[in-house]
Design an enzyme around this catalytic site. Structure first.
Site, PDB file in Angstrom:
ATOM      1  N   GLU A  38     -20.327  -0.222  44.381  1.00  0.00           N
ATOM      2  CA  GLU A  38     -20.507  -0.797  43.049  1.00  0.00           C
ATOM      3  C   GLU A  38     -19.177  -0.653  42.333  1.00  0.00           C
ATOM      4  OE1 GLU A  38     -22.966  -2.482  42.598  1.00  0.00           O
ATOM      5  OE2 GLU A  38     -24.557  -1.680  43.867  1.00  0.00           O
TER       6      GLU A  38
ATOM      7  N   CYS B 228     -18.527  -0.801  33.347  1.00  0.00           N
ATOM      8  CA  CYS B 228     -18.084  -1.696  34.426  1.00  0.00           C
ATOM      9  C   CYS B 228     -18.489  -3.129  34.173  1.00  0.00           C
ATOM     10  CB  CYS B 228     -18.623  -1.220  35.764  1.00  0.00           C
ATOM     11  SG  CYS B 228     -20.417  -1.180  35.878  1.00  0.00           S
TER      12      CYS B 228
END
Length: 495
Positions: free
Chosen positions: A239, A273
């Site tokens: 990720e 993110c």
């Protein structure tokens, strides 16, 4: 995301995240390997946990999280210097609790064997796919949402019947220690273990022969983790991050768009993110959008320095990095608009940075080359939607994309003509909070998924099973071959 793994954090004193004397040393490569062997031995001896055992583990985690929510908020605040308590409750507690509750309500269905079709030539045999625990899952988690991104993968691991070793970031030593204690007080040491420490620990951790490794962090460090894992052929879920674009459609009210985009960018001071990394707005709407951003910031954060709702940058190194992005843009000719409603001179010691719009950014600026991971928002303009779509597609595939429009045709165009890890329409970041949606990147923004059913599937072996019937015809296909086989093959594949 910025680096999640200890291997990517130079200049941090590993001793700050070391265990107390009450805990054995788990940080040397030999000790880490021994810990993993113990967990693997326990997995082999214990076998696959039952549904009831998995539910019990999830409920224990839920109780531990709820009972420590205030301690979690305080620990993260100490690590950041200032971290909004409400942001912690929303992003680090609520999201994990939602994942636990969703998993509990669906786990029985997820565990059920899945019947598959059997080829006509092989009937009356049957086919199934059975989900089986992989064994021991490693989790390397980052500093920006240190509880959510450690315990979220753990929820999926426990649901799939695995054991787990967690390595939280050493950039948040208070939170890492809290996670270590929470896990030690909640689970047997041979079921879930937390390893704390600095760069050398993260490096050794990434080289362990896990049955699966989940890493959340930067693309740069993700490559290092994947390379280390490949030595043992460990499958990885990465990720990562990247520059998540936001497109404001020509039909959308720039004031409403500004409210939602500024809220997403200012949350956790942009240290997310999936934060909007840059904005593409119609040229005719740019000035209205900028003024609306000023008004939105004044409404949500009338002051900054002493405002507990506005989060600090996590440490001096990242503070200097984000300041450098702003200075670089200014030096290269960008117009900067600081969203500082009270006009404060912010003390660098607070590590608070006023959100800053970068107007007319050029491709040679750092803000258009690297993931920003802070409260800086480049604003580019376009004349036609084709230009905005083309700009997104000319750059690496992002972890998230945001499009603001009420026009169904243009929404369909953006969705079909761009590729990203996930999308939110007319808002930012909220697709990540949906319990029944998978989360994951594509290409340089990541590989694999967790959250929802996909998390369970990622951390399970999907075992295909063929059950031969007592009475069957497959013997007709064995030697010695003759005319009967020829006639059968003529039926199966044609003359």
């Amino acid at each position: 995301m910025t680096s999640a793994a200890a291997i990517a954090s130079p200049g941090v004193d590993p001793a700050k995240a070391e265990k107390s004397d009450a805990f054995p040393d788990l940080t040397s490569p030999d000790a880490l390997a021994a810990t993993l062997r113990r967990l693997k031995d326990a997995a082999r001896k214990g076998g696959a946990p039952t549904y009831d055992q998995r539910i019990e583990s999830l409920e224990k985690l839920e109780r531990a999280l709820v009972s420590r929510k205030d301690a979690i908020a305080k620990a993260i605040a100490r690590d950041f210097g200032n971290r909004s308590k409400h942001e912690t409750f929303v992003a680090d507690v609520f999201v994990v609790l939602g994942a636990i509750k969703h998993t509990r309500s669906h786990l029985r269905d997820w565990m059920e064997p899945e019947d598959r079709e059997t080829g006509v030539a092989f009937m009356p045999a049957t086919c199934q796919v059975v989900s089986q625990p992989l064994g021991v899952v490693g989790v390397i988690s980052p500093w920006n949402y240190p509880v959510q991104l450690a315990l979220g993968p753990l929820v999926a691991a426990l649901a799939a019947g695995n054991r787990a070793m967690l390595k939280p970031s050493e950039l948040v030593p208070e939170t890492a220690a809290l996670l270590r204690d929470l896990v030690a007080e909640t689970f047997p040491a041979d079921q879930v273990t937390v390893v704390t420490g600095g760069a050398e620990v993260g490096d050794a951790f990434s080289k362990l022969p896990f049955d699966h490794l989940v890493f959340t962090g930067s693309t740069r460090v993700g490559k290092l983790v994947m390379r280390a894992a490949s030595e043992n052929l460990v499958p990885v879920t990465l990720e990562l991050g990247g520059k998540s674009p936001t497109i404001v459609g020509p039909d959308f009210n720039p004031r409403v768009a500004a409210d939602r985009i500024v809220a997403g960018k200012a949350f956790n001071a942009g240290q997310t993110c999936v934060a909007p990394d840059y904005v593409l707005v119609p040229a005719a709407a740019r000035d209205a959008f900028v003024e609306a951003c000023k008004a939105s910031m004044a409404k949500m954060y009338p002051t900054l320095e002493k405002n507990p709702d506005y989060t600090s940058i996590v440490n001096d190194r990242h503070y200097a990095r984000v300041r450098g992005i702003v200075d670089d843009a200014k030096a290269k000719g960008a117009k900067l608009v600081e969203l500082n409603p009270a006009g404060e001179t912010l003390d660098p010691g607070t590590r608070k940075l006023a959100p800053t719009l970068v107007l007319d950014p050029t491709e040679d600026m750092i803000c258009m080359q690297e993931e920003i991971f802070g409260p800086v928002l480049p604003v580019r303009t376009y004349e036609k939607l084709d230009e905005a779509i083309a700009y997104v597609n000319e750059h690496p595939r992002p972890l998230a994309l945001y499009y603001f429009s009420h026009d169904g045709r243009s929404i369909d165009r953006v969705l079909s003509e761009t590729i990203s890890g996930g999308v939110t329409i007319n808002e930012t970041m909220l697709h990540v909070a949906q319990d029944d949606l998978p989360f994951g990147g594509v290409g340089p923004s990541g590989m694999g998924h967790y959250h929802a059913r996909e998390g369970f599937d990622t951390l399970s072996k999907k075992k295909p099973i063929f059950r031969q019937a007592r009475l069957n015809t497959t013997g007709l296909l064995r030697p010695p071959y003759g005319k009967l086989v020829d006639r059968l093959l003529a039926v199966l594949i044609g003359r």
